[in-house]
Motif scaffolding. Sequence first.
Motif, mmCIF file in Angstrom:
data_model
loop_
_atom_site.group_PDB
_atom_site.id
_atom_site.type_symbol
_atom_site.label_atom_id
_atom_site.label_comp_id
_atom_site.label_asym_id
_atom_site.label_seq_id
_atom_site.Cartn_x
_atom_site.Cartn_y
_atom_site.Cartn_z
ATOM 1 N N ASP A 89 30.979 25.700 -2.052
ATOM 2 C CA ASP A 89 30.137 24.887 -2.843
ATOM 3 C C ASP A 89 30.820 24.008 -3.941
ATOM 4 O O ASP A 89 31.601 24.546 -4.337
ATOM 5 C CB ASP A 89 29.067 25.896 -3.580
ATOM 6 N N ILE A 90 30.112 23.012 -4.506
ATOM 7 C CA ILE A 90 30.787 22.371 -5.549
ATOM 8 C C ILE A 90 30.169 23.000 -7.007
ATOM 9 O O ILE A 90 29.124 22.573 -7.261
ATOM 10 C CB ILE A 90 30.332 20.701 -5.397
ATOM 11 N N ASP A 91 30.703 23.773 -7.166
ATOM 12 C CA ASP A 91 30.258 24.692 -8.499
ATOM 13 C C ASP A 91 31.624 25.361 -8.913
ATOM 14 O O ASP A 91 32.750 25.180 -8.394
ATOM 15 C CB ASP A 91 29.130 25.775 -8.340
ATOM 16 N N LEU B 290 36.116 17.588 -11.711
ATOM 17 C CA LEU B 290 34.802 17.769 -11.419
ATOM 18 C C LEU B 290 34.505 19.114 -11.501
ATOM 19 O O LEU B 290 33.396 19.525 -11.896
ATOM 20 C CB LEU B 290 34.647 17.607 -9.824
ATOM 21 N N TYR B 291 35.550 20.040 -11.603
ATOM 22 C CA TYR B 291 35.083 21.605 -11.797
ATOM 23 C C TYR B 291 34.597 21.496 -13.284
ATOM 24 O O TYR B 291 33.688 22.494 -13.675
ATOM 25 C CB TYR B 291 36.665 22.330 -11.834
ATOM 26 N N GLU B 292 35.382 20.795 -14.354
ATOM 27 C CA GLU B 292 35.092 21.047 -15.818
ATOM 28 C C GLU B 292 33.669 20.312 -16.020
ATOM 29 O O GLU B 292 32.812 21.046 -16.794
ATOM 30 C CB GLU B 292 35.958 20.334 -16.686
ATOM 31 N N HIS B 293 33.166 19.561 -15.235
ATOM 32 C CA HIS B 293 31.947 18.921 -15.333
ATOM 33 C C HIS B 293 30.738 19.948 -14.816
ATOM 34 O O HIS B 293 29.944 20.073 -15.748
ATOM 35 C CB HIS B 293 31.752 17.717 -14.457
ATOM 36 N N ARG C 188 30.640 22.856 -17.187
ATOM 37 C CA ARG C 188 30.072 22.689 -18.613
ATOM 38 C C ARG C 188 28.645 22.565 -18.243
ATOM 39 O O ARG C 188 27.957 23.060 -19.255
ATOM 40 C CB ARG C 188 30.533 21.427 -19.070
ATOM 41 N N HIS C 189 28.004 21.735 -17.337
ATOM 42 C CA HIS C 189 26.509 21.672 -17.080
ATOM 43 C C HIS C 189 25.903 22.826 -16.459
ATOM 44 O O HIS C 189 24.863 22.807 -15.988
ATOM 45 C CB HIS C 189 26.304 20.348 -16.635
ATOM 46 N N ASN C 190 26.746 23.793 -15.687
ATOM 47 C CA ASN C 190 26.267 24.736 -14.704
ATOM 48 C C ASN C 190 25.705 24.310 -13.720
ATOM 49 O O ASN C 190 24.693 24.818 -12.980
ATOM 50 C CB ASN C 190 25.490 25.753 -15.531
ATOM 51 N N PHE C 191 26.343 23.149 -12.900
ATOM 52 C CA PHE C 191 25.524 22.455 -11.882
ATOM 53 C C PHE C 191 26.060 23.293 -10.769
ATOM 54 O O PHE C 191 27.315 23.865 -10.692
ATOM 55 C CB PHE C 191 26.308 21.204 -11.841
ATOM 56 N N ARG C 192 25.457 22.964 -9.547
ATOM 57 C CA ARG C 192 25.885 23.548 -8.212
ATOM 58 C C ARG C 192 25.427 22.745 -7.199
ATOM 59 O O ARG C 192 23.831 22.755 -7.229
ATOM 60 C CB ARG C 192 25.367 24.905 -7.994
ATOM 61 N N LEU C 193 26.318 22.387 -6.406
ATOM 62 C CA LEU C 193 25.792 21.614 -5.175
ATOM 63 C C LEU C 193 25.763 22.519 -3.980
ATOM 64 O O LEU C 193 27.366 22.679 -3.534
ATOM 65 C CB LEU C 193 26.507 20.331 -4.973
ATOM 66 N N LEU D 274 44.491 23.286 -8.945
ATOM 67 C CA LEU D 274 43.484 22.143 -8.733
ATOM 68 C C LEU D 274 44.314 20.991 -9.081
ATOM 69 O O LEU D 274 44.825 20.878 -9.955
ATOM 70 C CB LEU D 274 42.197 22.129 -9.558
ATOM 71 N N THR D 275 43.700 19.870 -8.111
ATOM 72 C CA THR D 275 44.428 18.452 -8.461
ATOM 73 C C THR D 275 43.582 17.990 -9.673
ATOM 74 O O THR D 275 42.627 18.512 -10.080
ATOM 75 C CB THR D 275 44.122 17.619 -7.221
ATOM 76 N N GLU D 276 43.958 16.747 -10.357
ATOM 77 C CA GLU D 276 43.549 16.200 -11.359
ATOM 78 C C GLU D 276 41.969 15.805 -10.984
ATOM 79 O O GLU D 276 41.065 16.007 -11.903
ATOM 80 C CB GLU D 276 44.118 14.861 -11.971
ATOM 81 N N GLU D 277 41.670 15.362 -10.016
ATOM 82 C CA GLU D 277 40.060 14.973 -9.699
ATOM 83 C C GLU D 277 39.352 16.174 -9.369
ATOM 84 O O GLU D 277 38.183 16.253 -10.017
ATOM 85 C CB GLU D 277 40.149 14.204 -8.402
ATOM 86 N N GLU D 278 39.866 17.183 -8.674
ATOM 87 C CA GLU D 278 39.471 18.550 -8.606
ATOM 88 C C GLU D 278 38.864 19.203 -10.024
ATOM 89 O O GLU D 278 37.787 19.670 -10.284
ATOM 90 C CB GLU D 278 40.042 19.299 -7.804
ATOM 91 N N LEU D 279 39.914 19.169 -10.824
ATOM 92 C CA LEU D 279 39.615 19.740 -12.201
ATOM 93 C C LEU D 279 38.807 18.993 -13.020
ATOM 94 O O LEU D 279 38.006 19.775 -13.729
ATOM 95 C CB LEU D 279 41.358 19.585 -12.897
#
Length: 389
Positions: free
Chosen positions: A303-305, A359-362, A365-370, A352-357
């Motif tokens: 999951d993207i969270d 997205l992880y921080e985003h 921070r907003h407690n999102f989950r896809l 994590l890679t820079e891009e992954e990091l």
Amino acid sequence: MLITPGEIREKTQKWLYPFLSATVENAPFFPKEIRFAKVKSAWTKRHFQQLHKSLHDLRKGSKEVKGSGYTVVWQEIANRSVGKNEFPEKISVDSEIDFLSLLSSDLQKTIERFKHDLKKIEASFPMLITWVKNNPKKVCRYTGEWPSLLKVCEYFVRSHERNRHYIRELPIEVHTKFIEQHKGILNELLTLLLPDSLIDNSYTATREHHFERRYGLKYDETLVRYRSLCHHPTDVSDFSIRYSDFAVREIPCKRVIITENKMNFLTLPSLKDALAIWGGGFNLHLLRHANWLKNKHIYYWGDIDAHGFWMLSQFREYFSPVTNLMMDWETFRKFEYGAQGSPINEVNVDHLTEEELSLYEHVKRHNFRLEQERIAHMWIEKSVRSLLR
């Protein structure tokens, strides 16, 4: 206040385990003095009648009168108010017979059983004597069980074949649940008795199934479920095997996709030379023992969270490189719908890679989950097919 016979017995009961330790090596334990508070002169005058009775009771309960028990050394002391009287100067227990006479019948039986168990342990495994000396309380706790405990130890020392038996089918004359009910004490004993070559010290034996893993026993293992993605429609392609078998049985393929969602695992499209593993049925850390995976192209799809990225980073501690699958900004922006995830504490995401990091921080921070199942199947097919490039 003068010490009473009852208080003397209470003090001697506290010597039980030190006495048993001394017994192991036939070390001298007696005579042993009993400390007590001396009667002050001022108290003697004010409470002489009470004191007189206490002195009488103390003498009456002593070895001097009873023939065994505590010994009192008396000293005559003169007092202006009450005249000359004998007061205890020293109280001691001088022998094992005296000590036993001061104990309850239950404690006497405890000592008797300890000596009986000591003989059995020493006859079977002399190297356990130091352990017995240091752990008399545990020896007493398992009194009555030692014949069976020693049978189990003898089997593991002399006859055990690793990874051949389940606990309940071991050829030992004990009831089938005995080992399961005594894993703690057996682990202590086997750790002392077995050479390091016969113990897997990466397992502590305190967690579920760790005893079995530590001493090479079969058990109801977690199953790894996997699918071949390059099968013919009529072939059997969905398998579940013990993770220990999976760890040593290399499966022919070039690519491995690990996904957390079962339905996505079941519906992954065909892919040449590829294997899919369902990660939701077991802990990912179990896969670290499958060294053959290090020679494969590994893709992780979670999951993207925040939790999903933590799992990705953790998995890279075991295998490198590992490529994320559909855990990117493009996928997130296309299918994100504002769902909330579960908060996560600070975790290690160093892998994590820079891009992954970013997205992880985003999402953290907003407690999102896809969730994986929110991604359209056509997008999944497109992403999986792209692995062939």
